[in-house]
Write a protein that holds these residues in place. Sequence first.
Motif, PDB file in Angstrom:
ATOM      1  N   GLY A  64       0.758  -1.237   0.000  1.00 18.99           N
ATOM      2  CA  GLY A  64       0.000   0.000   0.000  1.00 18.99           C
ATOM      3  C   GLY A  64       0.787   1.285   0.000  1.00 18.99           C
ATOM      4  N   LYS A 133      -2.892   1.610  -4.750  1.00 18.28           N
ATOM      5  CA  LYS A 133      -2.584   0.716  -3.635  1.00 18.28           C
ATOM      6  C   LYS A 133      -2.208  -0.691  -4.104  1.00 18.28           C
ATOM      7  CE  LYS A 133      -3.309   3.173   0.196  1.00 18.28           C
ATOM      8  NZ  LYS A 133      -2.208   3.460   1.126  1.00 18.28           N
ATOM      9  N   MET A 263      -3.297   1.164   4.260  1.00 16.15           N
ATOM     10  CA  MET A 263      -4.421   1.097   3.336  1.00 16.15           C
ATOM     11  C   MET A 263      -5.420   2.207   3.650  1.00 16.15           C
ATOM     12  SD  MET A 263      -3.281  -1.411   1.499  1.00 16.15           S
ATOM     13  CE  MET A 263      -4.675  -1.778   0.432  1.00 16.15           C
TER      14      MET A 263
END
Length: 286
Positions: A64, A133, A263
């Motif tokens: 991420g 991501k 995240m």
Amino acid sequence: MRSIKKIHKAISAPIGNLITYRALPTPSIDIDGLDPFLFLNHHGPQKYPARNSGLPFGPHPHRGFETVTFILEGDIMHQDTGGHQSTIKAGGIQWMTAGRGLVHAEVSSEAFKANGGDMEILQLWVNLPARYKMTEPNYIGLQKEDIPEVTLDEGKVTLNVISGRWQDVQAPISSLTDIKLSTVYFKAGGKFNAQIPAEHTIFLYVVRGEISVNNQSVTKLNLVEFNPDGEDLHLEATTDSVILFGHAQPYNEPVVAYGPFVMNSEKEIQEAYQDYQQGKFGVWQD
């Protein structure tokens, strides 16, 4: 001039016998306080004896975000499950895009472990926006000679152009989100001026020495947080100094960080752990 909101002192956070100062996050600034810059560890400076065990960063996962490692002294041997491997020496950098996930190790070379020597390293984590991501992982290792230098103020300031562009000099790394990063070396009295878009987050950490930042003194091991209220930045070194300097457009997205994963939601963190446990980050090869 851009006004200073606060100066944050790095805190002592040793890792075993490795001298470490954490500049971001600290009790005075959260992990999302300098969006998109997430984390900075300053390892060293210290001298390792001969026959040492080297850096302690064995295989571990990430997802991420990106890690940017600046080797000021010593070296780092990098290996990851994407098949990348290199040993970067003093003056070089490593830029790893973890993206959807991989396992990597950052350890000292066999020569450094045998012979010892000076060691000083910075590791910066740079966030990835939601759209990136799960991008394909990547790694770039650059030696000192691969990084262009710009000499300013009659030789009193040297700027290493790592990512982005400085005047007419293009850096060897073009980041996914146009993040600008440089290390800047000052001789005492050296001056450096820049114009940064007011909406950009500035990252300025004093590694060594003391500098005046828009007429306010900042000493080593301090991170400067700015208000988004101006474009002009004026730096002048009181002593020989080194800074880590960058700027970027903030993402203004939720940041959920847990261990080695960053995240946008708790659900995505849980999925990252599941994917790692299921071997989706690749299989480590010793």
